[in-house]
Design a protein around this motif. Structure first.
Motif, PDB file in Angstrom:
ATOM      1  N   LYS A 156      11.459  -7.741  -1.000  1.00  0.00           N
ATOM      2  CA  LYS A 156      10.566  -8.638  -0.255  1.00  0.00           C
ATOM      3  C   LYS A 156       9.155  -8.078  -0.185  1.00  0.00           C
ATOM      4  CE  LYS A 156      14.298 -10.556   2.552  1.00  0.00           C
ATOM      5  NZ  LYS A 156      14.854 -10.750   3.901  1.00  0.00           N
ATOM      6  N   VAL A 157       9.065  -6.757  -0.068  1.00  0.00           N
ATOM      7  CA  VAL A 157       7.752  -6.111  -0.019  1.00  0.00           C
ATOM      8  C   VAL A 157       6.998  -6.303  -1.335  1.00  0.00           C
ATOM      9  CG1 VAL A 157       6.616  -3.845   0.055  1.00  0.00           C
ATOM     10  CG2 VAL A 157       8.371  -4.424   1.746  1.00  0.00           C
ATOM     11  N   PHE A 158       7.732  -6.325  -2.469  1.00  0.00           N
ATOM     12  CA  PHE A 158       7.115  -6.501  -3.781  1.00  0.00           C
ATOM     13  C   PHE A 158       7.093  -7.959  -4.233  1.00  0.00           C
ATOM     14  CE2 PHE A 158       7.777  -2.020  -3.781  1.00  0.00           C
ATOM     15  CZ  PHE A 158       6.841  -1.489  -4.645  1.00  0.00           C
ATOM     16  N   GLY A 159       7.618  -8.852  -3.393  1.00  0.00           N
ATOM     17  CA  GLY A 159       7.622 -10.265  -3.753  1.00  0.00           C
ATOM     18  C   GLY A 159       8.553 -10.607  -4.896  1.00  0.00           C
ATOM     19  N   ILE A 160       9.666  -9.886  -5.000  1.00  0.00           N
ATOM     20  CA  ILE A 160      10.611 -10.066  -6.112  1.00  0.00           C
ATOM     21  C   ILE A 160      11.842 -10.828  -5.622  1.00  0.00           C
ATOM     22  CG2 ILE A 160      12.107  -8.871  -7.766  1.00  0.00           C
ATOM     23  CD1 ILE A 160      10.166  -6.506  -7.616  1.00  0.00           C
ATOM     24  N   THR A 161      12.323 -11.728  -6.449  1.00  0.00           N
ATOM     25  CA  THR A 161      13.573 -12.420  -6.154  1.00  0.00           C
ATOM     26  C   THR A 161      14.706 -11.710  -6.878  1.00  0.00           C
ATOM     27  OG1 THR A 161      12.414 -14.531  -6.007  1.00  0.00           O
ATOM     28  CG2 THR A 161      14.809 -14.613  -6.283  1.00  0.00           C
ATOM     29  N   TYR A 162      15.806 -11.450  -6.150  1.00  0.00           N
ATOM     30  CA  TYR A 162      16.934 -10.765  -6.767  1.00  0.00           C
ATOM     31  C   TYR A 162      18.220 -11.525  -6.445  1.00  0.00           C
ATOM     32  CZ  TYR A 162      17.815  -8.950  -2.071  1.00  0.00           C
ATOM     33  OH  TYR A 162      18.058  -8.845  -0.733  1.00  0.00           O
ATOM     34  N   ASN A 163      19.243 -11.287  -7.236  1.00  0.00           N
ATOM     35  CA  ASN A 163      20.477 -12.054  -7.101  1.00  0.00           C
ATOM     36  C   ASN A 163      21.692 -11.205  -6.741  1.00  0.00           C
ATOM     37  OD1 ASN A 163      19.140 -14.468  -8.005  1.00  0.00           O
ATOM     38  ND2 ASN A 163      19.243 -13.646 -10.092  1.00  0.00           N
ATOM     39  N   GLN A 164      21.515  -9.900  -6.650  1.00  0.00           N
ATOM     40  CA  GLN A 164      22.668  -9.025  -6.421  1.00  0.00           C
ATOM     41  C   GLN A 164      22.870  -8.770  -4.933  1.00  0.00           C
ATOM     42  OE1 GLN A 164      24.644  -8.315  -8.775  1.00  0.00           O
ATOM     43  NE2 GLN A 164      23.370  -8.940 -10.499  1.00  0.00           N
ATOM     44  N   PRO A 165      24.091  -8.954  -4.417  1.00  0.00           N
ATOM     45  CA  PRO A 165      24.332  -8.779  -2.979  1.00  0.00           C
ATOM     46  C   PRO A 165      24.625  -7.343  -2.554  1.00  0.00           C
ATOM     47  CG  PRO A 165      26.310  -9.619  -4.028  1.00  0.00           C
ATOM     48  CD  PRO A 165      25.276  -9.499  -5.110  1.00  0.00           C
ATOM     49  N   THR A 185       1.544 -10.540  -2.859  1.00  0.00           N
ATOM     50  CA  THR A 185       2.481 -10.119  -1.813  1.00  0.00           C
ATOM     51  C   THR A 185       2.413  -8.603  -1.622  1.00  0.00           C
ATOM     52  OG1 THR A 185       3.988 -11.947  -2.298  1.00  0.00           O
ATOM     53  CG2 THR A 185       4.920 -10.040  -1.150  1.00  0.00           C
ATOM     54  N   LEU A 186       2.317  -7.868  -2.736  1.00  0.00           N
ATOM     55  CA  LEU A 186       2.209  -6.414  -2.661  1.00  0.00           C
ATOM     56  C   LEU A 186       0.932  -6.006  -1.924  1.00  0.00           C
ATOM     57  CD1 LEU A 186       3.406  -3.692  -3.422  1.00  0.00           C
ATOM     58  CD2 LEU A 186       2.188  -3.851  -5.616  1.00  0.00           C
ATOM     59  N   LEU A 187      -0.147  -6.778  -2.107  1.00  0.00           N
ATOM     60  CA  LEU A 187      -1.400  -6.501  -1.411  1.00  0.00           C
ATOM     61  C   LEU A 187      -1.220  -6.632   0.101  1.00  0.00           C
ATOM     62  CD1 LEU A 187      -4.473  -5.977  -1.434  1.00  0.00           C
ATOM     63  CD2 LEU A 187      -4.797  -8.453  -1.693  1.00  0.00           C
ATOM     64  N   VAL A 188      -0.515  -7.691   0.511  1.00  0.00           N
ATOM     65  CA  VAL A 188      -0.246  -7.893   1.947  1.00  0.00           C
ATOM     66  C   VAL A 188       0.603  -6.739   2.490  1.00  0.00           C
ATOM     67  CG1 VAL A 188       0.914  -9.391   3.622  1.00  0.00           C
ATOM     68  CG2 VAL A 188      -0.451 -10.397   1.783  1.00  0.00           C
ATOM     69  N   SER A 189       1.592  -6.312   1.715  1.00  0.00           N
ATOM     70  CA  SER A 189       2.446  -5.199   2.138  1.00  0.00           C
ATOM     71  C   SER A 189       1.631  -3.924   2.288  1.00  0.00           C
ATOM     72  CB  SER A 189       3.564  -4.977   1.121  1.00  0.00           C
ATOM     73  OG  SER A 189       4.366  -6.124   0.987  1.00  0.00           O
ATOM     74  N   ALA A 190       0.747  -3.663   1.304  1.00  0.00           N
ATOM     75  CA  ALA A 190      -0.091  -2.462   1.356  1.00  0.00           C
ATOM     76  C   ALA A 190      -1.020  -2.494   2.566  1.00  0.00           C
ATOM     77  CB  ALA A 190      -0.899  -2.345   0.064  1.00  0.00           C
ATOM     78  N   LEU A 191      -1.564  -3.681   2.857  1.00  0.00           N
ATOM     79  CA  LEU A 191      -2.427  -3.828   4.027  1.00  0.00           C
ATOM     80  C   LEU A 191      -1.645  -3.515   5.313  1.00  0.00           C
ATOM     81  CD1 LEU A 191      -5.111  -4.789   5.343  1.00  0.00           C
ATOM     82  CD2 LEU A 191      -4.132  -7.098   5.373  1.00  0.00           C
TER      83      LEU A 191
END
Length: 588
Positions: A156-165, A185-191
């Motif tokens: 979520k921090v990197f804005g990535i969608t993943y499918n593994q539970p 999204t990464l920019l918002v996380s870094a901020l």
């Protein structure tokens, strides 16, 4: 009668009867500090649980008010917790199959079930389970859960969608997914991270998490980052929670029963560790059974207000204590402030970036990681190290719920192993005339012709055979032909009537009698006579001799006086109980 009822069911109310007005300033300051930490964390944990942000606030208000009156801790702050939210998400997400309404209803149902399990445990006085999951097991569990959350929020921090539970698959997939990083999204996380760390360094007393989320939300809103794919909480339906009975296939609820039991156990142990530590620091005691009941009621209250499972929170409790919070008035004031936000000022919550919440969750989880603590157990207690490590690895490899189940089983096996195969000693007399265990130090001597045996566990049907083997082994080591008396310390092991144990004692008596050895039980004289009658065990000249205590049992054996006369051992010191008994007998 009324006062006794209030003290039993509303122990927190007694705090307010003796409330000192001088505490009000400290409680107000602590309340504002708790709210500053609780608001962003509650919203983040709602995201982790998979429900609306407002649900995180609902999960704080009513439970905090209920605990203020029903809890026995003055400092404990209840609310959403890292481990509980991770467990709920692990259980509910696959059952809901992407249906948001069903997901929420399953969360409410599991919360209510957890509360009911706690009330049942309280009814049967099972507060002793606070010691059931040992500290090392809980240490391994929290480390595993924390790393699981960190990896999950990483995407979520990197804005990535993943499918593994599952964790292992997520880690395996991560390198391939890095090419799909959403840079905004990464920019918002870094901020968010930058503001949080700067605040912690430059203004450590400020609410860093709240400040970071507010600035990140303003940044996303002013820059219209939502339109270019930065995820936000979205529209929030605030206001007063409206009670809704869950509507779904009742068969799904069966899947929640055992996970809810595990969750109740873990929540209670974690809550008690926090409550006891701060109670010890502030000089008062905690009632475990009342805490179990309070935990049940706050979770039922949370379910009623459409919230999720809550427990005692170490981070917010620490904030409360650090800011001088004296009573549960802190919880009441904090609950009122959070309620105002949830009912009136909830609109700004929709602009909170999901990535910023992920950062808050990662920071909270990092604070719970203590791998050094697990490794430190290696030298101090190897058994504890193995238990903690196995729990930690299990949570990472097989998942949170199976890991918790394994932790509970490990705690059970640890208890059974201690009870079934406890330590034991042969006792002797030291140079001061004190009864103590024989050891390599040579400080104590055995009495010739006498074996004094102590079994360090309550005797019951599943360790009776082991007790028999160990006792006969100790007699054989002492030389069966030389032994005339065997004294068993009954105080340590005869704690309750078990007919299997009495039959085993009868067998030992028969074996020893054939060898010309007298069997003596020391302690619980009146009780043991009754049990021997019920178990058909002969007592007296033709059977077992029972003495009031260890001192009398040793003194009345022929071996003792002979050894004293020859100067081999000093005279055994009398304990106060024995002196009182002898004085009474002399008067009679």
């Amino acid at each position: 009668m009324k006062v006794a009822w209030i003290e039993e069911w509303l122990p927190g109310l007694s705090q307010f009867k003796s409330y000192d007005k001088a505490w009000l300033g400290d409680d107000l300051r602590a309340s504002l500090s708790v709210v500053a930490v609780a608001l962003p964390v509650a919203i983040a944990y709602a995201e982790l649980t998979g429900v609306s942000a407002i649900v995180g606030l609902y999960s704080c208000v009513l439970p905090m008010l209920v605990y203020a009156f029903m809890g026995t801790s003055r400092q404990l702050i209840v609310g959403p917790d890292t481990a509980t939210c991770a467990v709920i998400a692990a259980v509910v997400t696959p059952l809901a199959a992407g249906d948001a309404v069903k997901h929420w209803q399953l969360v409410i149902t599991m919360t209510a079930m957890t509360g009911v399990w706690c009330l049942i445990a309280s009814k049967f006085k099972l507060g002793v389970f606070a010691d059931f999951l040992s500290g090392p097991i809980l240490l391994g569990l929290l480390n595993g859960v924390s790393i699981t959350i960190i990896v999950g929020q990483f995407f979520k921090v990197f804005g990535i969608t993943y499918n593994q539970p599952y964790l292992i698959e997520q880690i395996w997939e991560a390198p391939a997914q890095l090419v799909n990083i959403h840079w905004q999204t990464l920019l918002v996380s870094a901020l968010t991270i930058g503001i949080y760390l700067s605040c912690k360094k430059l203004r450590p007393t400020w609410p860093a998490a709240m400040l970071a989320i507010i600035i990140a939300s303003l940044f996303v809103w002013l820059g219209d980052f939502q339109s270019i794919g930065v995820g936000v909480v979205g529209m929030v339906d605030g206001g007063l929670p409206v009670f809704q009975a869950p509507e779904f296939d009742i068969g799904l609820s069966r899947e929640l029963v055992m996970p809810a039991l595990n969750l109740a156990m873990v929540s209670f142990v974690s809550m008690m560790l926090t409550a006891r530590s701060f109670a010890a620091k502030n000089g008062y005691d905690i009632d475990a059974d009342k805490e179990f009941r309070a935990l049940g009621m706050i979770n039922i209250a949370s379910a009623f207000s459409q919230g999720f499972v809550v427990s005692g929170t170490s981070s917010r409790t620490a904030v409360n204590d650090a800011n001088g919070g004296k009573t549960q008035l802190v919880s009441i004031i904090s609950a009122v402030i959070i309620a105002i936000v949830a009912v009136v000022a909830y609109q700004p919550l929709q602009f909170i970036p999901v990535a910023a919440l992920g950062v808050v969750l990662i920071v909270a989880s990092i604070s719970l990681i203590d791998l050094k603590g697990i490794w430190g157990l290696r030298k101090r207690d190897k058994d504890a190290f193995y238990l903690s490590s196995i729990t930690f690895i299990a949570v990472l490899v097989i998942g949170v719920i199976p890991g918790i189940t394994l932790a509970v089983l490990l705690g059970l096996f640890q208890f059974l192993r201690i009870v079934m195969r406890p330590t034991d000693q042969v006792l002797g007399i030291d140079t001061k005339g004190t009864v103590r265990s024989l050891g390599k130090s040579g400080k104590a001597k055995s009495i010739p012709g006498l074996v004094i045996y102590r079994f360090n566990s309550p005797l019951t049907y599943f360790n009776a055979a082991h007790f028999k083997r160990r006792l006969l082994h100790k007699v054989a080591e002492a030389g069966s032909n030389d032994v005339k008396y065997v004294i068993i310390d009954a105080v340590a092991s005869f704690t309750h009537l078990d007919l299997t144990v009495m039959a085993m004692i009868n067998d030992i008596q028969a074996i020893l009698k054939k060898r010309g050895i007298r069997l003596v039980l020391a302690g619980h004289k009146r009780r043991l006579k009754q049990w021997c009658d019920l178990g058909g065990v002969k007592v007296g000249e033709d059977g077992i001799r029972i003495r009031a205590d260890m001192y009398l049992a040793i003194k009345m054996s022929g071996c003792y006086q002979e050894a004293v006369n020859e100067g081999y051992i000093p005279e055994v010191k009398k304990d106060k109980l024995s002196e009182e008994r002898e004085n009474v007998q002399a008067e009679v």
